[in-house]
Scaffold this active site. Sequence first.
Site, PDB file in Angstrom:
ATOM      1  N   PRO A   2       0.789  -1.204   0.211  1.00 22.81           N
ATOM      2  CA  PRO A   2       0.076  -0.325  -0.198  1.00 22.81           C
ATOM      3  C   PRO A   2       0.972   0.624   0.387  1.00 22.81           C
ATOM      4  CG  PRO A   2      -0.225  -1.336   1.943  1.00 22.81           C
ATOM      5  CD  PRO A   2       1.389  -2.127   1.389  1.00 22.81           C
ATOM      6  N   GLU A   3      -0.161   2.224  -0.697  1.00 25.15           N
ATOM      7  CA  GLU A   3       1.280   3.212  -0.500  1.00 25.15           C
ATOM      8  C   GLU A   3       0.175   4.443  -0.006  1.00 25.15           C
ATOM      9  OE1 GLU A   3       2.372   4.269  -4.761  1.00 25.15           O
ATOM     10  OE2 GLU A   3       2.540   2.278  -5.325  1.00 25.15           O
TER      11      GLU A   3
END
Length: 272
Positions: A2-3
């Site tokens: 995840p960013e």
Amino acid sequence: MPELPEVEVIRRDLVERVQGRRIQRAKIGETRLTRRRGTPHEVEAALIGRRVNALRRRGKFFLFDLGRDSLVVRLGMTGQLLWSGDGDGFRPDQHTHAHLVFSGGGTLYYRDIRKFGEMFVLPTGSVERTLGVGVEPLDAEFTLGAFREICRASTKVKSLLLNQAKVAGIGNIYADEALFRARIRPTRGAASLRVDEIRALRRAIREVLQAGIRHRGSSISNYRDACGQPGRFVALHRVYHRHGKPCVRCGSVIRKIVLGQRSTHFCPTCQR
DNA sequence: AGTACGCCCTGGCCGC
DNA sequence: TGCGGCCAGGGCGTAC
């Protein structure tokens, strides 16, 4: 995995569920999770009985504000924070390495197939210094002037975007997507960017991150929000994982190269 | 300071 | 169907 957008979507899902609630029980069943600081038992002890005053995000980190201390969670490549109310929602499996049981019902599970994520406790006052992450790209401090300063570096622009100490929260997907939207080739030296290019890139970063949040994140393989649902932003990716396909802007074939040990996707015609 | 590489893990996919 | 090799959204330590 995840960013910034994915972490922000999860944070928004969770904040209404955990804010103001007390952690009744805590269990961490994987020593790798706490490797940065403390043991699972020490982290559990620091959490039990504490109230979550706020749930914030800094770059790709979750910050559970417990008052004097904060619980820091980073998802790595495959980490997930999954909520289960009483009798519904996520059921733990063999990849579920931790859970927090909250007063008033509900359990927050930490699941992570590859175990690259981490979970540890820091004094709230030292979180910023310890994590050492750079400017938040969606905050007001991410001005053109600030970004111009950041770009004064002898590294390739994509490597700069991935450097969490410079700009917080951008990962491989959103770096490629922002550079495409700004029409800048990932291999360009950051210091070679003209002011108009830096302006376009700053704008593209903000737009692509906001679009990612709006569409609830990019689910390439196993990203899920706090309720176990995938994001929809992948359908709107213009270069990421589109190598061999036509550019949505000019029709050229999207290329894939390796830059800084990471796969990198760009249009050889549009991006200069 | 920047870059390359190995490594931490597990699972999915591809080719044979 | 099985198996080996390669790939993956992150990031750290080490060597150059």
